[in-house]
Design a protein around this motif. Structure first.
Motif, mmCIF file in Angstrom:
data_model
loop_
_atom_site.group_PDB
_atom_site.id
_atom_site.type_symbol
_atom_site.label_atom_id
_atom_site.label_comp_id
_atom_site.label_asym_id
_atom_site.label_seq_id
_atom_site.Cartn_x
_atom_site.Cartn_y
_atom_site.Cartn_z
ATOM 1 N N TYR A 88 -64.738 -7.154 28.624
ATOM 2 C CA TYR A 88 -64.723 -7.980 27.428
ATOM 3 C C TYR A 88 -63.866 -7.301 26.360
ATOM 4 N N PHE A 89 -62.983 -8.095 25.765
ATOM 5 C CA PHE A 89 -62.118 -7.595 24.711
ATOM 6 C C PHE A 89 -62.383 -8.349 23.421
ATOM 7 N N CYS A 90 -62.416 -7.616 22.319
ATOM 8 C CA CYS A 90 -62.336 -8.284 21.034
ATOM 9 C C CYS A 90 -60.882 -8.210 20.579
ATOM 10 N N ALA A 91 -60.474 -9.180 19.820
ATOM 11 C CA ALA A 91 -59.111 -9.212 19.300
ATOM 12 C C ALA A 91 -59.156 -9.732 17.872
ATOM 13 N N GLU A 92 -58.209 -9.236 17.077
ATOM 14 C CA GLU A 92 -58.159 -9.666 15.685
ATOM 15 C C GLU A 92 -56.773 -10.192 15.371
ATOM 16 N N ASN A 93 -56.713 -10.992 14.335
ATOM 17 C CA ASN A 93 -55.450 -11.581 13.939
ATOM 18 C C ASN A 93 -55.441 -11.751 12.424
ATOM 19 N N VAL A 94 -54.289 -11.497 11.857
ATOM 20 C CA VAL A 94 -54.109 -11.803 10.447
ATOM 21 C C VAL A 94 -53.506 -13.191 10.366
ATOM 22 N N GLY A 95 -54.162 -14.077 9.660
ATOM 23 C CA GLY A 95 -53.827 -15.489 9.678
ATOM 24 C C GLY A 95 -52.373 -15.818 9.465
ATOM 25 N N THR A 96 -51.749 -15.123 8.553
ATOM 26 C CA THR A 96 -50.365 -15.454 8.234
ATOM 27 C C THR A 96 -49.394 -14.905 9.265
ATOM 28 N N ALA A 97 -49.887 -14.125 10.187
ATOM 29 C CA ALA A 97 -48.991 -13.447 11.135
ATOM 30 C C ALA A 97 -48.871 -14.185 12.450
ATOM 31 N N GLY A 98 -49.364 -15.407 12.521
ATOM 32 C CA GLY A 98 -49.278 -16.106 13.788
ATOM 33 C C GLY A 98 -50.241 -15.532 14.785
ATOM 34 N N ASN A 99 -50.033 -15.826 16.054
ATOM 35 C CA ASN A 99 -50.942 -15.347 17.087
ATOM 36 C C ASN A 99 -50.551 -13.962 17.564
ATOM 37 N N LYS A 100 -50.447 -13.035 16.632
ATOM 38 C CA LYS A 100 -50.169 -11.654 16.990
ATOM 39 C C LYS A 100 -51.514 -10.957 17.089
ATOM 40 N N LEU A 101 -52.145 -11.132 18.228
ATOM 41 C CA LEU A 101 -53.475 -10.592 18.426
ATOM 42 C C LEU A 101 -53.408 -9.095 18.685
ATOM 43 N N THR A 102 -54.311 -8.367 18.037
ATOM 44 C CA THR A 102 -54.484 -6.946 18.304
ATOM 45 C C THR A 102 -55.780 -6.784 19.070
ATOM 46 N N PHE A 103 -55.672 -6.259 20.288
ATOM 47 C CA PHE A 103 -56.823 -6.129 21.170
ATOM 48 C C PHE A 103 -57.402 -4.724 21.122
#
Lengths: 113, 112
Positions: A88-103
């Protein structure tokens, strides 16, 4: 750089019990968080997401909790089943940055019969 | 409905060679993102394309490039392959720039 991390690399749980997977994030600008499940040889599968204006969101057998004060995210799986065994991975994203997910690095969940 | 499809599923290349990986997004999705997943680690963002324009780039060398076609499919190119490029390359599609992302099964690249 800022990143998402996990507290427990491996979680063993008895079938039928509840599972809790924890995740810490460090980017205070992150406003969208997602949990993915990845089985061996497959791509990540979306489980549930939550935006920063919420504290809790429930799905089918899963609940995600977000504590922005301590930058903590958790995934609760109710009545864990053998099919829940995966990473299981959590991922975060900064809204204005598009789908640049950091896992994060992932937590392996092993369900014991 | 077909999900995100990637081709090929497996690939073996020699150091120094070039490789092209392909991705077809879910029908109606306009954004495609590429990720590299090294064994035992979480995926790392490489590129995002939306409406055929690059909208984000991760911390990868210029050997990595990508493009998106008018039908929203995408290709990832890697030149001058290194052993360290061996990984699972994942494509994710989403309807918009910042909406739920769905991943394909990935292309397993092995560089020998």
């Amino acid at each position: 750089g800022e990143s998402v991390g996990l507290h427990l690399p491996t979680l063993s749980v008895q079938e039928g019990d509840n599972s809790i997977i924890n995740c810490a994030y460090s980017n205070s600008a992150s406003d969208y968080f997602i949990w993915y499940k990845q089985e061996s040889g497959k791509g990540p599968q979306f489980i549930i997401d939550i935006r920063s204006n919420m504290d809790k969101r429930q799905g089918q057998r899963v609940t995600v909790l977000l504590n922005k004060t301590v930058k903590h995210l958790s995934l609760q799986i109710a009545a864990t089943q053998p099919g829940d065994s995966a990473v299981y991975f959590c991922a975060e994203n900064v809204g204005t940055a598009g789908n640049k997910l950091t896992f994060g690095g992932g937590t392996r969940v092993l369900v014991k019969p | 409905d077909a999900g995100v499809t990637q081709s090929p599923t497996h690939l073996i290349k020699t150091r120094g060679q070039q490789v092209t990986l392909r991705c077809s997004p879910i029908s109606g999705h306009k954004s495609v993102s590429w990720y590299q997943q090294v064994l035992g680690q979480g995926p790392q963002f490489i590129f995002q394309y939306y409406e055929k324009e690059e909208r984000g780039r991760g911390n990868f060398p210029d050997r990595f490039s990508a493009r998106q076609f008018p039908n929203y499919s995408s290709e990832l190119n890697v030149n001058a392959l290194l052993l360290g490029d061996s990984a699972l390359y994942l494509c994710a599609s989403s309807f918009g720039l910042n909406t739920e992302a769905f991943f394909g099964q990935g292309t397993r690249l092995t560089v020998v």
